[in-house]
Design a protein around this motif. Structure first.
Motif, PDB file in Angstrom:
ATOM      1  N   MET A  90       0.835  -1.197   0.000  1.00  0.00           N
ATOM      2  CA  MET A  90       0.000   0.000   0.000  1.00  0.00           C
ATOM      3  C   MET A  90       0.875   1.255   0.000  1.00  0.00           C
ATOM      4  SD  MET A  90      -2.971   1.527   0.120  1.00  0.00           S
ATOM      5  CE  MET A  90      -4.371   0.689   0.877  1.00  0.00           C
ATOM      6  N   ALA A  91       1.896   1.269   0.840  1.00  0.00           N
ATOM      7  CA  ALA A  91       2.781   2.443   0.918  1.00  0.00           C
ATOM      8  C   ALA A  91       3.557   2.635  -0.387  1.00  0.00           C
ATOM      9  CB  ALA A  91       3.736   2.292   2.095  1.00  0.00           C
ATOM     10  N   VAL A  92       4.069   1.550  -0.948  1.00  0.00           N
ATOM     11  CA  VAL A  92       4.811   1.634  -2.211  1.00  0.00           C
ATOM     12  C   VAL A  92       3.899   2.125  -3.334  1.00  0.00           C
ATOM     13  CG1 VAL A  92       5.923   0.256  -4.010  1.00  0.00           C
ATOM     14  CG2 VAL A  92       6.575  -0.058  -1.622  1.00  0.00           C
ATOM     15  N   PHE A  93       2.673   1.633  -3.354  1.00  0.00           N
ATOM     16  CA  PHE A  93       1.716   2.047  -4.385  1.00  0.00           C
ATOM     17  C   PHE A  93       1.451   3.549  -4.294  1.00  0.00           C
ATOM     18  CE2 PHE A  93      -2.786   2.284  -5.951  1.00  0.00           C
ATOM     19  CZ  PHE A  93      -2.513   1.978  -7.268  1.00  0.00           C
ATOM     20  N   GLN A  94       1.308   4.065  -3.070  1.00  0.00           N
ATOM     21  CA  GLN A  94       1.092   5.500  -2.891  1.00  0.00           C
ATOM     22  C   GLN A  94       2.265   6.303  -3.446  1.00  0.00           C
ATOM     23  OE1 GLN A  94       0.478   6.127   1.310  1.00  0.00           O
ATOM     24  NE2 GLN A  94      -0.660   4.215   1.425  1.00  0.00           N
ATOM     25  N   LEU A  95       3.473   5.893  -3.083  1.00  0.00           N
ATOM     26  CA  LEU A  95       4.664   6.616  -3.535  1.00  0.00           C
ATOM     27  C   LEU A  95       4.837   6.507  -5.042  1.00  0.00           C
ATOM     28  CD1 LEU A  95       7.102   5.603  -0.671  1.00  0.00           C
ATOM     29  CD2 LEU A  95       5.988   7.809  -1.001  1.00  0.00           C
ATOM     30  N   PHE A  96       4.517   5.360  -5.594  1.00  0.00           N
ATOM     31  CA  PHE A  96       4.580   5.168  -7.043  1.00  0.00           C
ATOM     32  C   PHE A  96       3.629   6.134  -7.751  1.00  0.00           C
ATOM     33  CE2 PHE A  96       2.439   3.014 -10.659  1.00  0.00           C
ATOM     34  CZ  PHE A  96       3.480   3.064 -11.567  1.00  0.00           C
ATOM     35  N   LEU A  97       2.416   6.298  -7.205  1.00  0.00           N
ATOM     36  CA  LEU A  97       1.442   7.197  -7.815  1.00  0.00           C
ATOM     37  C   LEU A  97       1.952   8.633  -7.822  1.00  0.00           C
ATOM     38  CD1 LEU A  97      -1.953   5.883  -6.384  1.00  0.00           C
ATOM     39  CD2 LEU A  97      -1.040   5.560  -8.684  1.00  0.00           C
ATOM     40  N   PHE A  98       2.604   9.038  -6.742  1.00  0.00           N
ATOM     41  CA  PHE A  98       3.109  10.405  -6.671  1.00  0.00           C
ATOM     42  C   PHE A  98       4.099  10.705  -7.795  1.00  0.00           C
ATOM     43  CE2 PHE A  98       2.403  10.244  -1.819  1.00  0.00           C
ATOM     44  CZ  PHE A  98       1.071  10.597  -1.980  1.00  0.00           C
ATOM     45  N   THR A  99       4.840   9.703  -8.236  1.00  0.00           N
ATOM     46  CA  THR A  99       5.792   9.900  -9.328  1.00  0.00           C
ATOM     47  C   THR A  99       5.086   9.998 -10.680  1.00  0.00           C
ATOM     48  OG1 THR A  99       6.166   7.537  -9.772  1.00  0.00           O
ATOM     49  CG2 THR A  99       7.496   8.563  -8.047  1.00  0.00           C
ATOM     50  N   GLN A 100       3.797   9.665 -10.709  1.00  0.00           N
ATOM     51  CA  GLN A 100       3.030   9.644 -11.962  1.00  0.00           C
ATOM     52  C   GLN A 100       1.985  10.766 -12.026  1.00  0.00           C
ATOM     53  OE1 GLN A 100       3.804   6.993 -14.246  1.00  0.00           O
ATOM     54  NE2 GLN A 100       5.466   6.860 -12.754  1.00  0.00           N
ATOM     55  N   ASN A 101       2.194  11.856 -11.269  1.00  0.00           N
ATOM     56  CA  ASN A 101       1.194  12.933 -11.186  1.00  0.00           C
ATOM     57  C   ASN A 101      -0.164  12.385 -10.777  1.00  0.00           C
ATOM     58  OD1 ASN A 101       2.898  15.096 -11.973  1.00  0.00           O
ATOM     59  ND2 ASN A 101       2.697  14.481 -14.107  1.00  0.00           N
ATOM     60  N   SER A 102      -0.142  11.505  -9.811  1.00  0.00           N
ATOM     61  CA  SER A 102      -1.351  10.826  -9.362  1.00  0.00           C
ATOM     62  C   SER A 102      -1.338  10.747  -7.844  1.00  0.00           C
ATOM     63  CB  SER A 102      -1.419   9.403  -9.939  1.00  0.00           C
ATOM     64  OG  SER A 102      -1.156   9.387 -11.323  1.00  0.00           O
ATOM     65  N   PHE A 103      -2.497  10.452  -7.274  1.00  0.00           N
ATOM     66  CA  PHE A 103      -2.535  10.172  -5.848  1.00  0.00           C
ATOM     67  C   PHE A 103      -3.734   9.295  -5.515  1.00  0.00           C
ATOM     68  CE2 PHE A 103      -4.313  14.520  -6.308  1.00  0.00           C
ATOM     69  CZ  PHE A 103      -5.599  14.321  -5.811  1.00  0.00           C
ATOM     70  N   LEU A 104      -3.666   8.686  -4.350  1.00  0.00           N
ATOM     71  CA  LEU A 104      -4.699   7.796  -3.851  1.00  0.00           C
ATOM     72  C   LEU A 104      -5.558   8.568  -2.862  1.00  0.00           C
ATOM     73  CD1 LEU A 104      -5.481   4.741  -4.068  1.00  0.00           C
ATOM     74  CD2 LEU A 104      -4.118   4.376  -2.012  1.00  0.00           C
ATOM     75  N   ILE A 105      -6.867   8.443  -3.001  1.00  0.00           N
ATOM     76  CA  ILE A 105      -7.771   9.210  -2.147  1.00  0.00           C
ATOM     77  C   ILE A 105      -8.826   8.297  -1.535  1.00  0.00           C
ATOM     78  CG2 ILE A 105      -9.235   9.827  -4.114  1.00  0.00           C
ATOM     79  CD1 ILE A 105      -9.729  12.528  -2.718  1.00  0.00           C
ATOM     80  N   HIS A 106      -9.152   8.571  -0.287  1.00  0.00           N
ATOM     81  CA  HIS A 106     -10.194   7.826   0.417  1.00  0.00           C
ATOM     82  C   HIS A 106     -11.539   8.351  -0.083  1.00  0.00           C
ATOM     83  CE1 HIS A 106     -11.637   6.143   4.564  1.00  0.00           C
ATOM     84  NE2 HIS A 106     -11.873   5.336   3.553  1.00  0.00           N
ATOM     85  N   ALA A 107     -12.182   7.580  -0.960  1.00  0.00           N
ATOM     86  CA  ALA A 107     -13.399   8.053  -1.618  1.00  0.00           C
ATOM     87  C   ALA A 107     -14.091   6.886  -2.306  1.00  0.00           C
ATOM     88  CB  ALA A 107     -13.064   9.136  -2.647  1.00  0.00           C
ATOM     89  N   CYS A 108     -15.318   7.114  -2.719  1.00  0.00           N
ATOM     90  CA  CYS A 108     -15.953   6.166  -3.631  1.00  0.00           C
ATOM     91  C   CYS A 108     -15.995   6.811  -5.007  1.00  0.00           C
ATOM     92  CB  CYS A 108     -17.340   5.753  -3.149  1.00  0.00           C
ATOM     93  SG  CYS A 108     -18.658   6.941  -3.446  1.00  0.00           S
ATOM     94  N   GLY A 109     -15.809   5.992  -6.016  1.00  0.00           N
ATOM     95  CA  GLY A 109     -15.808   6.469  -7.384  1.00  0.00           C
ATOM     96  C   GLY A 109     -16.901   5.794  -8.178  1.00  0.00           C
ATOM     97  N   ILE A 110     -17.731   6.588  -8.840  1.00  0.00           N
ATOM     98  CA  ILE A 110     -18.860   6.057  -9.600  1.00  0.00           C
ATOM     99  C   ILE A 110     -18.753   6.511 -11.049  1.00  0.00           C
ATOM    100  CG2 ILE A 110     -21.361   6.199  -9.914  1.00  0.00           C
ATOM    101  CD1 ILE A 110     -21.672   6.272  -6.926  1.00  0.00           C
ATOM    102  N   LYS A 111     -18.967   5.583 -11.955  1.00  0.00           N
ATOM    103  CA  LYS A 111     -18.960   5.874 -13.383  1.00  0.00           C
ATOM    104  C   LYS A 111     -20.381   5.729 -13.913  1.00  0.00           C
ATOM    105  CE  LYS A 111     -16.966   4.134 -17.734  1.00  0.00           C
ATOM    106  NZ  LYS A 111     -16.075   3.082 -18.299  1.00  0.00           N
TER     107      LYS A 111
END
Length: 243
Positions: A90-111
């Motif tokens: 989980m921690a590595v995934f978060q840091l990886f996202l930061f390098t990709q102009n991305s971030f992880l957010i506590h939320a629900c996502g609906i399409k």
């Protein structure tokens, strides 16, 4: 891991993020009572993220090189594998996202109708309730959502955790859910929206450079996407107003 991470795991080394698991001979003592993940500490040193277990015994848990997009997890004993590798990934995934102009957010996502609706909020804010009350919608996740910039737009992605499928949708609206007795939706100013979103962004530890990048990305999101506050009840047909 393959079963629990929803098909995100592949075994070839052409993956976007490579994680090696290395067995070490030293045996760590049994975990103390409670959530053992709280004993994991993360620090940056010479561009690498180092993960340490300070209690009950000091051990190197793993390391992650953001530039090379490679991580190593040290498994000292089977008893440690499940709790610690999940926290580590989980921690590595978060840091990886930061390098990709991305971030992880506590939320629900609906399409819905190819549009993405993001509902940030802590546990108890109504995220899961919203997913159950919106008919005919595709749920990317009801707990963690990845926001990622692509070609000037922002997209919501499902994540390896709580993933109900590998899908994405272009982000159209951000809505902060508030349980109430009646339905009411109002637009939120950018400064207030930042204050609502920021506590829900997931990151493993504080680092000034990383945090500044997160803020820059967040401000880009707020400039591009309208934000709203939604008071709703269990009998609200809120999706009509949202859409």
């Amino acid at each position: 891991l393959r079963e629990s991470l929803g098909g995100f795991v592949v075994t070839d080394r052409k993956a976007d993020l490579v994680v090696d698991i290395i067995e070490r001979q030293a045996i760590m003592p049994e975990a103390a009572s409670g959530d053992s993940r709280s004993a994991v500490e993360v620090c940056m040193k010479k561009g690498e993220a180092l993960f340490m277990v300070r209690s009950p015994a000091e051990r190197m848990l793993g390391r992650f090189d953001p530039k090379e997009r490679k991580a190593v997890f040290f498994n000292y004993a089977d008893i440690w594998l499940e709790d610690y590798i999940r926290a580590f990934l989980m921690a590595v995934f978060q840091l990886f996202l930061f390098t990709q102009n991305s971030f992880l957010i506590h939320a629900c996502g609906i399409k819905k109708d190819k549009k993405g609706y993001l509902f940030p909020g802590k546990s108890g804010s109504g995220k899961t309730t919203i997913t159950s009350l919106w008919p005919g919608a595709d749920i990317l996740s009801d707990e963690f959502v990845c926001l990622r910039k692509e070609k000037g737009s922002f997209f919501m992605y499902s994540t390896p955790w709580k993933a109900l499928g590998q899908d994405k949708a272009e982000l159209k609206k951000i809505i902060f859910p508030k349980k109430s007795g009646k339905l009411r939706i109002k637009k939120v100013r950018a400064a207030l929206a930042v204050g609502e979103i920021l506590p829900n962004i997931i990151y493993a530890f504080y680092d000034k450079d990383i945090f500044n990048k997160v803020l820059d990305t967040l401000y880009e999101v707020i400039k591009k996407v309208n934000c709203y506050e939604m008071h709703f009840s269990l009998d609200s047909e809120f999706w009509r107003e949202v859409a």
